[in-house]
Design a protein around this motif. Structure first.
Motif, mmCIF file in Angstrom:
data_model
loop_
_atom_site.group_PDB
_atom_site.id
_atom_site.type_symbol
_atom_site.label_atom_id
_atom_site.label_comp_id
_atom_site.label_asym_id
_atom_site.label_seq_id
_atom_site.Cartn_x
_atom_site.Cartn_y
_atom_site.Cartn_z
ATOM 1 N N GLY A 39 0.808 -1.217 0.000
ATOM 2 C CA GLY A 39 0.000 0.000 0.000
ATOM 3 C C GLY A 39 0.837 1.261 0.000
ATOM 4 N N GLY A 40 0.175 2.354 0.410
ATOM 5 C CA GLY A 40 0.766 3.680 0.228
ATOM 6 C C GLY A 40 1.873 4.024 1.200
ATOM 7 N N GLY A 41 2.497 5.152 0.879
ATOM 8 C CA GLY A 41 3.657 5.603 1.638
ATOM 9 C C GLY A 41 4.883 5.468 0.767
ATOM 10 N N VAL A 42 5.907 6.244 1.095
ATOM 11 C CA VAL A 42 7.151 6.164 0.331
ATOM 12 C C VAL A 42 7.953 5.007 0.914
ATOM 13 C CG1 VAL A 42 9.209 7.418 -0.391
ATOM 14 C CG2 VAL A 42 7.032 8.617 -0.189
ATOM 15 N N THR A 43 7.681 3.810 0.385
ATOM 16 C CA THR A 43 8.270 2.574 0.905
ATOM 17 C C THR A 43 9.241 1.941 -0.091
ATOM 18 O OG1 THR A 43 6.582 1.145 -0.080
ATOM 19 C CG2 THR A 43 6.094 2.024 2.113
ATOM 20 N N GLY A 44 8.923 2.060 -1.381
ATOM 21 C CA GLY A 44 9.674 1.336 -2.414
ATOM 22 C C GLY A 44 9.282 -0.132 -2.478
ATOM 23 N N ALA A 45 8.418 -0.574 -1.567
ATOM 24 C CA ALA A 45 8.131 -2.010 -1.458
ATOM 25 C C ALA A 45 7.340 -2.565 -2.657
ATOM 26 C CB ALA A 45 7.417 -2.299 -0.144
ATOM 27 N N PRO A 46 6.241 -1.913 -3.088
ATOM 28 C CA PRO A 46 5.540 -2.497 -4.250
ATOM 29 C C PRO A 46 6.452 -2.573 -5.486
ATOM 30 C CG PRO A 46 4.177 -0.807 -3.206
ATOM 31 C CD PRO A 46 5.528 -0.738 -2.551
ATOM 32 N N GLY A 47 7.292 -1.561 -5.663
ATOM 33 C CA GLY A 47 8.213 -1.557 -6.818
ATOM 34 C C GLY A 47 9.203 -2.709 -6.712
ATOM 35 N N HIS A 48 9.722 -2.920 -5.525
ATOM 36 C CA HIS A 48 10.671 -4.018 -5.274
ATOM 37 C C HIS A 48 9.995 -5.362 -5.533
ATOM 38 C CE1 HIS A 48 12.001 -7.162 -2.422
ATOM 39 N NE2 HIS A 48 13.226 -6.681 -2.564
ATOM 40 N N ASN A 49 8.799 -5.540 -4.956
ATOM 41 C CA ASN A 49 8.119 -6.837 -5.040
ATOM 42 C C ASN A 49 7.678 -7.154 -6.470
ATOM 43 O OD1 ASN A 49 8.469 -6.633 -2.317
ATOM 44 N ND2 ASN A 49 6.305 -6.565 -1.770
ATOM 45 N N ALA A 50 7.202 -6.122 -7.167
ATOM 46 C CA ALA A 50 6.756 -6.349 -8.547
ATOM 47 C C ALA A 50 7.937 -6.728 -9.428
ATOM 48 C CB ALA A 50 6.068 -5.089 -9.081
ATOM 49 N N ALA A 51 9.081 -6.081 -9.209
ATOM 50 C CA ALA A 51 10.268 -6.394 -10.024
ATOM 51 C C ALA A 51 10.631 -7.869 -9.855
ATOM 52 C CB ALA A 51 11.439 -5.504 -9.611
ATOM 53 N N ARG A 52 10.513 -8.352 -8.616
ATOM 54 C CA ARG A 52 10.864 -9.756 -8.369
ATOM 55 C C ARG A 52 9.949 -10.687 -9.160
ATOM 56 N NH1 ARG A 52 12.191 -10.707 -2.318
ATOM 57 N NH2 ARG A 52 9.958 -10.567 -2.065
ATOM 58 N N VAL A 53 8.663 -10.358 -9.217
ATOM 59 C CA VAL A 53 7.704 -11.216 -9.936
ATOM 60 C C VAL A 53 7.951 -11.154 -11.448
ATOM 61 C CG1 VAL A 53 5.248 -11.518 -10.457
ATOM 62 C CG2 VAL A 53 5.969 -11.062 -8.113
ATOM 63 N N ILE A 54 8.216 -9.952 -11.945
ATOM 64 C CA ILE A 54 8.472 -9.814 -13.395
ATOM 65 C C ILE A 54 9.722 -10.622 -13.776
ATOM 66 C CG2 ILE A 54 9.085 -8.174 -15.242
ATOM 67 C CD1 ILE A 54 7.430 -6.042 -13.599
ATOM 68 N N LEU A 55 10.742 -10.511 -12.950
ATOM 69 C CA LEU A 55 11.975 -11.254 -13.249
ATOM 70 C C LEU A 55 11.722 -12.765 -13.207
ATOM 71 C CD1 LEU A 55 14.693 -9.197 -11.369
ATOM 72 C CD2 LEU A 55 14.580 -9.666 -13.820
ATOM 73 N N ARG A 56 10.918 -13.180 -12.214
ATOM 74 C CA ARG A 56 10.613 -14.618 -12.112
ATOM 75 C C ARG A 56 9.897 -15.091 -13.375
ATOM 76 N NH1 ARG A 56 7.021 -15.253 -7.424
ATOM 77 N NH2 ARG A 56 8.805 -14.692 -6.154
ATOM 78 N N ASP A 57 8.903 -14.315 -13.833
ATOM 79 C CA ASP A 57 8.143 -14.701 -15.028
ATOM 80 C C ASP A 57 9.042 -14.691 -16.265
ATOM 81 O OD1 ASP A 57 6.003 -14.944 -13.393
ATOM 82 O OD2 ASP A 57 4.866 -13.236 -14.185
ATOM 83 N N HIS A 58 9.938 -13.715 -16.316
ATOM 84 C CA HIS A 58 10.831 -13.588 -17.471
ATOM 85 C C HIS A 58 11.766 -14.801 -17.537
ATOM 86 C CE1 HIS A 58 12.894 -11.494 -20.614
ATOM 87 N NE2 HIS A 58 14.038 -11.446 -19.950
ATOM 88 N N ARG A 59 12.310 -15.151 -16.381
ATOM 89 C CA ARG A 59 13.241 -16.298 -16.363
ATOM 90 C C ARG A 59 12.499 -17.597 -16.688
ATOM 91 N NH1 ARG A 59 16.076 -13.570 -11.229
ATOM 92 N NH2 ARG A 59 17.462 -12.223 -12.406
ATOM 93 N N ALA A 60 11.266 -17.705 -16.180
ATOM 94 C CA ALA A 60 10.479 -18.917 -16.442
ATOM 95 C C ALA A 60 10.203 -19.048 -17.941
ATOM 96 C CB ALA A 60 9.179 -18.876 -15.660
ATOM 97 N N LEU A 61 9.937 -17.912 -18.589
ATOM 98 C CA LEU A 61 9.661 -17.918 -20.022
ATOM 99 C C LEU A 61 10.855 -18.455 -20.788
ATOM 100 C CD1 LEU A 61 7.627 -16.827 -22.212
ATOM 101 C CD2 LEU A 61 9.069 -14.793 -22.293
ATOM 102 N N PHE A 62 12.049 -18.007 -20.377
ATOM 103 C CA PHE A 62 13.243 -18.442 -21.109
ATOM 104 C C PHE A 62 13.604 -19.892 -20.812
ATOM 105 C CE2 PHE A 62 13.332 -14.124 -22.232
ATOM 106 C CZ PHE A 62 13.905 -14.143 -23.497
ATOM 107 N N ARG A 63 13.298 -20.304 -19.560
ATOM 108 C CA ARG A 63 13.566 -21.714 -19.221
ATOM 109 C C ARG A 63 12.668 -22.639 -20.050
ATOM 110 N NH1 ARG A 63 14.165 -20.236 -13.839
ATOM 111 N NH2 ARG A 63 11.979 -20.679 -13.454
ATOM 112 N N SER A 64 11.418 -22.162 -20.305
ATOM 113 C CA SER A 64 10.457 -23.032 -20.995
ATOM 114 C C SER A 64 10.730 -23.101 -22.496
ATOM 115 C CB SER A 64 9.040 -22.520 -20.745
ATOM 116 O OG SER A 64 8.875 -21.286 -21.416
ATOM 117 N N ARG A 65 11.655 -22.295 -22.995
ATOM 118 C CA ARG A 65 11.904 -22.309 -24.444
ATOM 119 C C ARG A 65 12.938 -23.335 -24.852
ATOM 120 N NH1 ARG A 65 11.592 -16.029 -26.364
ATOM 121 N NH2 ARG A 65 9.348 -16.017 -26.467
#
Ligand SMILES: Cc1cc2nc3c(=O)[nH]c(=O)nc-3n(C[C@H](O)[C@H](O)[C@H](O)COP(=O)(O)OP(=O)(O)OC[C@H]3O[C@@H](n4cnc5c(N)ncnc54)[C@H](O)[C@@H]3O)c2cc1C
Length: 535
Positions: A509-535
């Motif tokens: 949620g709100g506030g200057v935390t950086g947390a949603p940005g950090h957490n979302a980056a981790r998920v995007i990277l996980r999905d990106h790596r999974a995509l390349f592993r599946s190829r």
């Protein structure tokens, strides 16, 4: 036409954080921002000739230490200092409460010996549960899934980890947790304390960005939300970023750029491009198209889904629900340029109390009345205000001898009743805020030589904060944790493949935390790596 791996909509501090992590991991990243400057609600601007201040967010505590370290924000010039006193609460009868390391108990004892004796236990109870929140800040909350695929397995594991964190709590602590998530701050504070000022100290945190009475169920969570931060390793403390909040986002922008991300300002997004059921890029207001494998949004979710994503690309139930995402924190924000420091009747002259968050809301009853008055009239005749004078800690904001103050005023209706517009009432309400401070610090109004006024409507226009909501959506139980922004999408993945949430509308949620940005980056990277592993 441009092409990239990830396009991030909005250069708020969360968009920048997400960009920095993704670029650092080797992805090609573009951040597109509607305003002239990056930073979203955490920016410093000159608001009156010779006077600079944080425009919206104005004080630091929630910014996550891991984000500070990973993005090397200190090495990139960020310096956060503690206030010399944490909070100062003047009362109309001339008494006051002054809090901070080594002073709260003695100051409170002057008002109530009984309360002073209960203070440590109350702080400990809050801290224990704030620690639970801290354990979840950099984790995606358990997400609700359908069926038995890999996603369900992953979420099952995530739920087990979450359960394990909660299992570490004693039964008494679990009861406290339930209280803090569901009850009103007012009820809980009345049970423990008798002094109005100490109840107001904690109660104010329950109404910050919460258009509600401190006696509204759920307001205790908002109080807790303001307690999970820290400054330079000291838990629960609030501080100031030298140079204002823009110093944080400038350091973040540097981290993102140096990792290879491109930040484009004056590049508002008109639409999210959907191609064969996937988010495939963005179309800008200036006609440019940027194609991307992944799109991440740091916008209020209602803004994203009702204005930028084509409705026919979304599941009907999702669209119907997000239309009712609750916004409107009831916040009115001012910056004032001062020719001199205020002197409070309750504590005349200078001193550390002028570096504190000065809370003008001397009791829970005052805040309760302020809310109900605002509900009926649009704003309260006796508003609750926090004033901070950052120039007492920071000489970069204005010339010596002069000062700047932030006024963070609560209980201003997101939309005025009877179809009235904030455009017709902004200045009148700004005058009221100044005269309210003047009642406690006579001469304050005469010292104001310039001002910047942001009504809820202005916050929406300038920053895209719908209804002026400082958190991108109310922090109510139905919009928190696994339900932020909606059950089934708490894992930062939107209802369209390739679309992610990286702003304050996502957990935590709100506030200057950086947390949603950090957490979302981790998920995007996980999905990106999974995509390349599946190829
Ligand atoms: C008045 C006020 C006071 C606050 N005080 C504090 C405080 O003291 N301490 C604290 O920790 N938090 C505070 N907050 C809360 C905190 O500032 C926000 O929760 C946080 O900054 C949100 O960050 P974000 O990156 O998620 O989104 P934002 O900062 O809202 O960034 C979103 C960005 O998206 C951009 N955008 C919008 N539409 C488009 C579009 N179509 N195309 C491209 N870009 C777009 C916006 O211009 C903005 O830059 C305050 C907020 C406000 C408004």
């Amino acid at each position: 036409m441009n092409e990239t791996d990830v396009v991030i909509i909005g250069a708020g501090h969360n968009g920048l954080t997400c960009a920095a992590y993704l670029a650092d991991a080797g992805m090609r990243v573009k951040v597109v921002e509607r305003r002239k400057v990056a930073g979203g609600a955490a920016v410093t601007e000159e608001f009156h000739p010779g006077f600079r201040n944080s425009v919206a967010a104005y004080t630091v505590s929630l910014l996550n230490p891991k984000v500070i370290a990973d993005l090397k924000l200190t090495e990139r010039g960020l310096r956060i200092v503690e206030r010399r006193a944490q909070n100062f609460l003047p009362a109309p009868d001339g008494s006051h409460l002054l809090t901070g390391e080594g002073r709260t108990r003695a100051s409170l004892a002057g008002l109530s010996e009984r309360d002073a004796g209960r203070l440590d236990a109350f702080y400990a109870r809050l801290e224990e549960i704030a620690d639970v929140l801290r354990a979840f800040v950099l984790r995606a909350p358990p997400n609700v899934t359908e069926g038995f695929g890999a996603g369900a397995l992953r979420e099952g594991l995530n739920a087990l980890i979450a359960a394990n964190i909660l299992r570490g709590l004693s039964l008494q602590q679990q009861r406290s947790l339930l209280d803090l998530f569901t009850r009103s701050a007012g009820e809980m504070l009345d049970e423990v304390f008798e002094s109005d000022l100490v109840k107001a100290l904690f109660g104010f945190d329950a109404i910050v960005g919460n258009y509600a009475s401190p006696y509204a169920a759920g307001s205790a969570y908002v109080m807790l939300h303001h307690a999970f931060g820290e400054v330079n390793g000291k838990k629960g403390v609030w501080g100031h970023a030298i140079g204002g909040m823009g110093a944080i986002t400038q350091a973040m922008a540097r981290a993102a750029r140096e990792a290879g991300a491109e930040i484009m300002c004056e590049a508002g997004v008109r639409e999210v491009i959907v191609d064969r059921g996937r988010a495939a890029g963005v179309g800008l207001d200036n006609g440019t198209t940027i194609r991307a494998r992944y799109v991440a949004s740091c916008l209020n979710p209602k803004l994203l889904y009702t204005r930028l994503v084509p409705g026919d690309a979304l599941p009907g139930d999702f669209l119907a629900r997000i239309k009712h995402w609750r916004n409107g924190s009831g916040t009115f924000r001012m910056n004032v340029a001062l020719s001199s420091l205020p002197s409070f009747t309750a504590r005349p002259g200078g001193g550390d109390h002028l570096t504190a968050g000065i809370i003008i809301a001397p009791s829970l009853g005052y805040m309760d009345r302020a809310f109900h008055d605002a509900r009926n009239r649009g704003w309260s005749r006796e508003p609750a205000i926090e004033m901070l004078i950052p120039s007492t800690l920071d000489n970069t904001l204005c010339a010596p001898g002069q000062h700047v103050a932030s006024l963070f005023c609560q209980h201003a209706a997101p939309e005025l009743p009877d179809g009235r517009s904030w455009d017709d009432h902004r200045e009148e309400v700004a005058d009221l805020m100044i005269s309210t401070v003047d009642k406690y610090a006579p001469g304050f109004a005469a010292s104001v030589i310039g001002r910047q006024v942001l009504s809820p409507l202005d916050l929406e226009r300038q920053f895209g904060l719908l209804g002026g909501d400082i958190f991108h959506g109310a922090l109510t139980l139905n919009q928190l944790f696994s339900a932020r922004p909606m059950l089934g999408h708490a894992d930062y993945r939107g209802p369209l493949k390739g679309l992610y949430h990286c702003g304050s509308g996502a957990h935590p949620g709100g506030g200057v935390t950086g947390a949603p940005g950090h957490n979302a980056a981790r998920v995007i990277l996980r999905d990106h790596r999974a995509l390349f592993r599946s190829r």
